[in-house]
Design an enzyme around this catalytic site. Structure first.
Site, mmCIF file in Angstrom:
data_model
loop_
_atom_site.group_PDB
_atom_site.id
_atom_site.type_symbol
_atom_site.label_atom_id
_atom_site.label_comp_id
_atom_site.label_asym_id
_atom_site.label_seq_id
_atom_site.Cartn_x
_atom_site.Cartn_y
_atom_site.Cartn_z
ATOM 1 N N GLU A 1 1.062 -1.432 -0.602
ATOM 2 C CA GLU A 1 -0.007 -0.006 -0.215
ATOM 3 C C GLU A 1 0.210 1.393 0.198
ATOM 4 O O GLU A 1 0.597 2.362 0.798
ATOM 5 C CB GLU A 1 -1.001 0.054 0.856
ATOM 6 C CG GLU A 1 -2.279 -1.341 1.657
ATOM 7 C CD GLU A 1 -2.753 -1.281 2.443
ATOM 8 O OE1 GLU A 1 -4.351 -1.385 2.419
ATOM 9 O OE2 GLU A 1 -2.209 -1.016 3.350
HETATM 10 C C1 TNX Z 1 -4.418 -3.920 4.571
HETATM 11 S S1 TNX Z 1 -2.822 -5.888 4.444
HETATM 12 C C2 TNX Z 1 -3.214 -3.663 5.185
HETATM 13 C C3 TNX Z 1 -2.903 -3.077 6.332
HETATM 14 C C4 TNX Z 1 -4.836 -2.786 6.897
HETATM 15 C C5 TNX Z 1 -5.545 -4.212 6.192
HETATM 16 C C6 TNX Z 1 -6.830 -4.266 6.886
HETATM 17 C C7 TNX Z 1 -1.600 -5.086 3.825
HETATM 18 C C8 TNX Z 1 -0.547 -6.143 3.591
HETATM 19 N N1 TNX Z 1 -2.439 -4.332 4.856
HETATM 20 O O1 TNX Z 1 -2.337 -2.254 6.294
HETATM 21 O O2 TNX Z 1 -4.561 -3.206 8.107
HETATM 22 O O3 TNX Z 1 -5.200 -4.127 4.998
HETATM 23 O O4 TNX Z 1 -7.242 -4.747 6.655
#
Ligand code: TNX
Length: 523
Positions: free
Chosen positions: A329
């Site tokens: 992300e």
């Molecule tokens: C996605 S999964 C994220 C997290 C969040 C989560 C909530 C991932 C690698 N990154 O930063 O906490 O979704 O479900």
């Protein structure tokens, strides 16, 4: 794998989760955990350590001290724990991969004695879990592990031959958004290893807090550990805590995989060290739950030394094979800068002698040279581009760890009425966590490249251990069975019948859990 002549679903003793490969239930009297019981363990050190673990557990449950001795006098009431290097004698299938063989075991329970044998220490620990789950007897509520009456606890006569399907069976816990400390994490390992999970992945840094002391960068925990989502208290693992946690895990043959998330999810780092921001000023602390806004800057002179120092220290402090570099992300950076920063992290982990794990986004950075030996963790099923990138990385030699959100993200709500949890990938009921086939998630990844399955629990909405277990249980039991059990032997009704009894164990430990309407729970 050739199918063993397996028992029918209904013949599996209640409370056994995950389902073993082969269970035979001879008629006969049970083994009684009464005074006179002793553990015979040795001479192999792995047998002694599992013997001690088992004797401690039985002592706690039965209320008298169970001795551990080396000599087998052949008498009754012995629980014999032994390493046996003859896979055929144990009844294991020929051609089982080495990492699966090490966790295989054979357990025989008769009225007279219990024999637990394995090729290696991990197998003994997994077999000890099965033994605990067999204790209590069906009438007593199966594997409760605690006597509900004054009657002695008994163990159902059985022969179990068992091994896992996947070598990596994990749980990832986010300590960044809310912190859980050493004792909570040990208790969590007791629960997860009781479902034969063998990896605890710790998400140790995020925008909201930094949770592991880093000797070369002391300001990380000095400035950035006390915060958490919503102004809740933070905390961190000291280097001693981290060592103690790993020792606790190692005794149960659980690998701790530490994650330091870069190059996004780094606000806590920017709050600790102003040299990591373009202005040179420390960033404000952050206690919200947005994602994707913070980032490292490849062109700042302090960035690369920071990444190398942190991953160098983490690699040095970590006993296991793996260090996770995050990589998820990052919404505010072009692909070249992302690749440059992830490559520095990869390189630092490898320089520290560890293998790299990264979220699916790192797939795009892995080359023919860097993919072999890396593990990419697939999570976000919304984008076909991500699936394609993970598949391409696998074809270049990366291994794939499966954490599809719609099945294994245990921070997602069960349904619209769940008081806590997120919803970004929909709702995940117990059946959703159970009824899926790992090799169908990314069908073009060669089966041999799938290293396993990992559940994840993100803690944006989780403030207490009560919240934590309410979201984990019973779904973690479902994911554990998907990861361990032979798919040909998996069956929803059979699982539901076993997990309803297994839940007694959670009650006995005082854990909260969700009474999914999909199971006819015991009162
Ligand atoms: C996605 S999964 C994220 C997290 C969040 C989560 C909530 C991932 C690698 N990154 O930063 O906490 O979704 O479900």
């Amino acid at each position: 794998m050739t199918e063993p002549a397996g028992p029918t679903a209904s013949s599996i003793p209640p409370g056994l989760v995950p389902r073993p490969v082969q269970v035979d239930l001879p008629a006969g009297a049970p083994f009684v955990l009464g005074p006179g019981v002793r553990v015979v363990a040795g001479p192999h050190p792995a047998a002694v350590s599992t013997g001690i673990l088992l004797a401690d557990r039985i002592s706690q449950v039965c209320g008298f001290t169970v001795p551990v001795v080396q000599e087998d006098d052949g008498g009754p009431a012995a629980i014999v724990v032994t390493i046996n290097d003859d896979a055929r004698a144990l009844g294991l299938p020929a051609g089982l991969a080495a990492d699966l063989r090490s966790e295989a075991y054979r357990l025989e329970v008769t009225a007279d004695r219990v024999t637990l044998a394995a090729l290696d220490g991990p197998g003994l620990v997994r077999g000890a879990v099965t033994l605990q789950q067999l204790s209590g007897g069906a009438e007593a509520g199966g594997d409760a592990g605690t006597s509900r009456t004054d009657e002695p606890i008994t163990i159902t006569p059985a022969t179990v031959v068992d091994h896992p399907r996947f070598a990596w069976r994990g749980l990832s816990i986010d300590l960044g958004r809310h912190f859980f400390g050493l004792e909570d994490l040990k208790a969590l390992i007791a629960v997860t290893s009781g479902l034969k999970l063998n990896v605890l992945h710790l998400h140790l840094s995020d925008d909201q807090g930094w949770r592991l002391q880093i000797p070369s960068r002391p300001l990380l925990t000095i400035h950035s550990s006390s915060t958490a989502v919503g102004g809740d208290p933070g905390g961190f693992l000291s280097t001693q805590d981290y060592a103690e946690l790993q020792a606790y895990a190692a005794a149960r043959h659980v690998t701790v995989v530490p994650e330091i998330d870069v190059p996004g999810h780094v606000n806590a780092a920017l709050h600790a060290y102003g040299e990591l921001t373009p202005s040179g000023e420390r960033a404000e602390a952050y206690t919200g739950i947005d994602v994707g806004f913070s980032r490292l800057y490849a062109d700042l002179p302090a960035t690369e030394p920071f990444v190398r120092d942190v991953f160098g220290d983490v690699a040095r402090m970590t006993a296991g094979r793996y260090v996770h570099v995050g990589g998820d992300e990052v919404f505010t950076m072009d692909a070249d800068e992302y690749a440059a920063l992830v490559t520095i992290a990869l390189d630092a982990v490898r320089a520290g002698g560890k293998e790299v794990v990264g979220w699916q986004e790192v797939s795009s950075v892995l080359t023919d040279a860097t993919a072999p030996g890396a593990v990419v963790q697939y999570w976000d099923e919304r984008s076909t581009a991500a699936a394609d990138a993970v598949t391409a990385a696998a074809k270049r030699g990366a291994r794939v760890l499966l954490s599809p959100a719609t099945k294994t993200y245990l921070d997602l709500r069960y349904d619209a009425d769940s008081p806590i949890g997120l919803e970004w990938a929909g709702h995940v009921e117990l059946r959703d966590s159970y009824l899926w086939e790992p090799l169908e998630v990314l069908p073009d990844v060669p089966a041999g490249q799938v290293v396993g399955v990992e559940a994840a629990i993100w803690t944006e909405t989780i403030r207490t251990t009560r919240d934590l277990y309410w979201l984990l249980l019973p779904r973690l039991a479902a994911v554990a069975e998907v990861a361990w059990s032979d798919p040909a032997l998996r069956d929803w009704d059979d699982f539901a019948a076993r997990v309803r009894v297994h839940a007694r164990r959670w009650d006995d430990r005082g854990l909260s859990w969700y009474r999914s309407p999909q199971v006819d729970w015991l009162d």
